[in-house]
Design a protein around this motif. Structure first.
Motif, PDB file in Angstrom:
ATOM      1  N   VAL A   3       7.560  -0.101   3.177  1.00  0.00           N
ATOM      2  CA  VAL A   3       6.530   0.120   3.996  1.00  0.00           C
ATOM      3  C   VAL A   3       5.254  -0.620   4.020  1.00  0.00           C
ATOM      4  N   SER A   4       5.563  -1.459   3.182  1.00  0.00           N
ATOM      5  CA  SER A   4       4.096  -2.954   2.722  1.00  0.00           C
ATOM      6  C   SER A   4       4.744  -3.830   3.939  1.00  0.00           C
ATOM      7  N   LEU A  31       1.529   4.329   8.418  1.00  0.00           N
ATOM      8  CA  LEU A  31       1.474   2.783   8.198  1.00  0.00           C
ATOM      9  C   LEU A  31       0.299   2.916   6.121  1.00  0.00           C
ATOM     10  N   SER A  32      -0.339   2.688   6.455  1.00  0.00           N
ATOM     11  CA  SER A  32      -1.002   2.488   5.287  1.00  0.00           C
ATOM     12  C   SER A  32      -0.936   3.756   4.791  1.00  0.00           C
ATOM     13  N   ASP A  36       0.168   4.302   0.867  1.00  0.00           N
ATOM     14  CA  ASP A  36      -1.726   5.424  -0.647  1.00  0.00           C
ATOM     15  C   ASP A  36      -0.189   6.083  -0.964  1.00  0.00           C
ATOM     16  N   LYS A  37       0.449   6.475  -0.142  1.00  0.00           N
ATOM     17  CA  LYS A  37       1.494   8.096  -0.835  1.00  0.00           C
ATOM     18  C   LYS A  37       2.387   7.370  -2.650  1.00  0.00           C
ATOM     19  N   ARG A  41       2.225   7.483  -5.677  1.00  0.00           N
ATOM     20  CA  ARG A  41       3.423   8.299  -6.547  1.00  0.00           C
ATOM     21  C   ARG A  41       4.440   7.284  -8.018  1.00  0.00           C
ATOM     22  N   PHE A  42       4.533   5.776  -7.539  1.00  0.00           N
ATOM     23  CA  PHE A  42       4.893   5.174  -7.983  1.00  0.00           C
ATOM     24  C   PHE A  42       3.837   4.266  -9.840  1.00  0.00           C
TER      25      PHE A  42
END
Length: 109
Positions: A3-4, A31-32, A36-37, A41-42
């Protein structure tokens, strides 16, 4: 693609190609949000891992202290009762021993 990386690609494309800014903002926002999600979660997983590592270290220290004390050569009722807080029996093959320091050991026959 991570995603990044997609966010960076989106920003790069917007900087180098004439894009509809409304469409760009929608794409960037999506995408942002995904980023963030995933980050949240990480962080949850990192916290859970840290908690489990701390618990493991405490259990290992406890077991090492027991081993180093050389007091567990044979079973002694007084030692057992001094260490054990309570036992929870869920079934014949599912028993949890809870020690006074909070350590739990599950027996699954």
């Amino acid at each position: 693609m991570v995603v990044s990386d997609r966010i960076q690609s989106c920003i790069y494309e917007n900087a180098h190609v004439a894009l509809d800014q409304e469409e760009y903002q929608k794409r960037y926002g999506t995408l942002s949000d995904r980023f963030d999600k995933a980050k949240a979660r990480f962080e949850e997983i990192e916290e859970a891992i840290g908690s489990k590592q701390s618990r493991r270290a405490a259990i290992e220290t406890f077991l090492n202290d027991l081993r180093d004390a050389n007091i567990v050569d044979n079973f002694e009722v007084s030692l057992w009762c001094g260490l054990l807080d309570f036992v929870t029996i869920y079934s014949r093959d599912n028993v949890v021993f809870t020690f006074r320091n909070g350590t739990e050991i599950r027996y699954s026959g």
